[in-house]
Design a protein around this motif. Structure first.
Motif, PDB file in Angstrom:
ATOM      1  N   TYR A  14       0.820  -1.209   0.000  1.00  0.00           N
ATOM      2  CA  TYR A  14       0.000   0.000   0.000  1.00  0.00           C
ATOM      3  C   TYR A  14       0.857   1.264   0.000  1.00  0.00           C
ATOM      4  O   TYR A  14       0.500   2.273  -0.633  1.00  0.00           O
ATOM      5  CB  TYR A  14      -0.948   0.000   1.192  1.00  0.00           C
ATOM      6  CG  TYR A  14      -2.119  -0.935   1.028  1.00  0.00           C
ATOM      7  CD1 TYR A  14      -3.114  -0.664   0.100  1.00  0.00           C
ATOM      8  CD2 TYR A  14      -2.229  -2.105   1.775  1.00  0.00           C
ATOM      9  CE1 TYR A  14      -4.188  -1.515  -0.082  1.00  0.00           C
ATOM     10  CE2 TYR A  14      -3.301  -2.974   1.606  1.00  0.00           C
ATOM     11  CZ  TYR A  14      -4.274  -2.676   0.682  1.00  0.00           C
ATOM     12  OH  TYR A  14      -5.335  -3.525   0.504  1.00  0.00           O
ATOM     13  N   THR A  26      -6.442   4.497  -2.506  1.00  0.00           N
ATOM     14  CA  THR A  26      -7.625   4.862  -1.740  1.00  0.00           C
ATOM     15  C   THR A  26      -8.790   3.928  -2.046  1.00  0.00           C
ATOM     16  O   THR A  26      -9.510   3.479  -1.145  1.00  0.00           O
ATOM     17  CB  THR A  26      -8.011   6.320  -2.036  1.00  0.00           C
ATOM     18  OG1 THR A  26      -6.963   7.178  -1.576  1.00  0.00           O
ATOM     19  CG2 THR A  26      -9.317   6.701  -1.369  1.00  0.00           C
ATOM     20  N   LEU A  29      -8.104   0.443  -0.433  1.00  0.00           N
ATOM     21  CA  LEU A  29      -8.234   0.468   1.022  1.00  0.00           C
ATOM     22  C   LEU A  29      -9.701   0.552   1.441  1.00  0.00           C
ATOM     23  O   LEU A  29     -10.130  -0.108   2.394  1.00  0.00           O
ATOM     24  CB  LEU A  29      -7.457   1.659   1.600  1.00  0.00           C
ATOM     25  CG  LEU A  29      -5.936   1.513   1.631  1.00  0.00           C
ATOM     26  CD1 LEU A  29      -5.283   2.855   1.934  1.00  0.00           C
ATOM     27  CD2 LEU A  29      -5.517   0.480   2.666  1.00  0.00           C
ATOM     28  N   PHE A 149      -1.948   5.686   3.928  1.00  0.00           N
ATOM     29  CA  PHE A 149      -3.332   5.823   3.462  1.00  0.00           C
ATOM     30  C   PHE A 149      -3.482   6.955   2.441  1.00  0.00           C
ATOM     31  O   PHE A 149      -4.569   7.481   2.264  1.00  0.00           O
ATOM     32  CB  PHE A 149      -4.260   6.078   4.656  1.00  0.00           C
ATOM     33  CG  PHE A 149      -4.219   4.989   5.691  1.00  0.00           C
ATOM     34  CD1 PHE A 149      -4.858   3.776   5.479  1.00  0.00           C
ATOM     35  CD2 PHE A 149      -3.515   5.171   6.871  1.00  0.00           C
ATOM     36  CE1 PHE A 149      -4.808   2.769   6.428  1.00  0.00           C
ATOM     37  CE2 PHE A 149      -3.458   4.168   7.833  1.00  0.00           C
ATOM     38  CZ  PHE A 149      -4.111   2.962   7.610  1.00  0.00           C
ATOM     39  N   ALA A 273      -8.054   8.235   8.827  1.00  0.00           N
ATOM     40  CA  ALA A 273      -7.685   8.234   7.402  1.00  0.00           C
ATOM     41  C   ALA A 273      -8.912   8.284   6.498  1.00  0.00           C
ATOM     42  O   ALA A 273      -8.855   7.886   5.338  1.00  0.00           O
ATOM     43  CB  ALA A 273      -6.827   7.013   7.060  1.00  0.00           C
TER      44      ALA A 273
END
Length: 296
Positions: A14, A26, A29, A149, A273
């Motif tokens: 990531y 993004t 996640l 993140f 995040a």
């Protein structure tokens, strides 16, 4: 149930993906956390709207970048006429190697300026293991926090270690922090953590009159007559949060209520995040509806 830890390989994936495509990172996640892709073309929830702002505005918005920087935000607080809310700044360093430990007072708070969780709270220097503290600070300083993140407001921050006065109790208990959720210059509500010291943290939201808002799981599950005493200085803290959040579609303003008055903590533009799955879905929609943003 044992908490599942993220493997180093997954974490590295990531991080690398953030350097290639923050948007793809993004999406992946969000899919992993919520089981669906985010709607960034027509965002409705707080999470989705903050993710859109993160990708399209925060990385180039100089004021957001200043306020996300735990060192440079101090000037912003002063510019808002709230310099009296700042903790005393004792020292600033560019690296852990530069720290003059002998010159620091018996108690202090030390933190990196480019993310969250990089805090070293020292209520008693006599009990501090300096080599271990230095090693930990060096490790934190090497971490690409923004890339975990794709929080672009932290990308490229000039890293600094800041040392501020210690405002906790002599026994080492930190002051209670109050997290104000602010939308377009209005502190809509405050989140309070209860039970952290005992190891069972619960989070409760209260309105400006300090009435419980049953908008998250802990609040919904609280007893019918649940309440906690309204802290002294809360009304002033709401006003301070109002002032600091002017001009921002959303920001969470963290403040401490101490015996010496309200003290500034930090400003957070992407809490959790912007991947917070602990809010109730209807709350995420409610908070999202309060954001008025020019980012289309």
């Amino acid at each position: 149930m044992k908490k599942k830890r993220i493997s180093k390989t997954t974490k590295a994936f990531y991080i690398a993906l953030s350097y290639v495509s923050p948007r793809l990172n993004t999406h992946l996640l969000f899919l992993k956390k919520f089981g669906r892709l985010p709607n960034l073309k027509n965002p409705q929830t707080l999470n989705e709207k903050l993710l859109k702002l993160k990708l399209e505005d925060f990385g180039k918005n100089e004021l957001v970048r200043q306020c996300a920087d735990k060192f440079r935000v101090r000037q912003y607080v002063k510019d808002c006429g709230l310099g009296h809310c700042l903790n005393e700044l004792l020292a600033v360093y560019d690296s852990a190697e530069q720290i003059d430990w002998d010159s620091l007072p018996e108690s202090f708070a030390m933190k990196w300026n480019f993310g969250c969780g990089y805090n070293l709270i020292c209520p008693s220097k006599d009990a501090l293991e300096v080599p271990a503290a230095k090693k930990m600070l060096e490790k934190w300083g090497r971490e690409p926090f923004w890339a975990y993140f794709s929080e672009l407001q932290y990308r490229g921050v000039h890293k600094k270690i800041i040392v501020e006065e210690y405002i906790g109790s002599e026994g080492g208990t930190p002051p209670k922090d109050y997290k104000f959720y602010c939308f377009n210059g209005n502190a809509y509500c405050v989140m309070v953590c209860v039970g952290r010291e005992e190891g069972w943290p619960r989070f409760y939201f209260f309105d400006r009159e300090f009435r419980l808002m049953r908008i998250n799981r802990d609040s919904v599950n609280a007893p019918k007559d649940f309440s906690i005493p309204k802290p002294l200085g809360l009304s002033e803290a709401f006003q301070i949060a109002d002032r600091l959040s002017q001009g921002f579609p959303f920001v969470r303003v963290d403040l401490y209520l101490t015996q010496r008055g309200v003290r500034f903590g930090e400003m957070t533009f992407t809490p959790a995040a912007a991947l917070d799955n602990k809010r109730l879905p209807k709350t995420d929609l409610l908070f999202g509806s309060l954001i008025k943003s020019s980012v289309k």
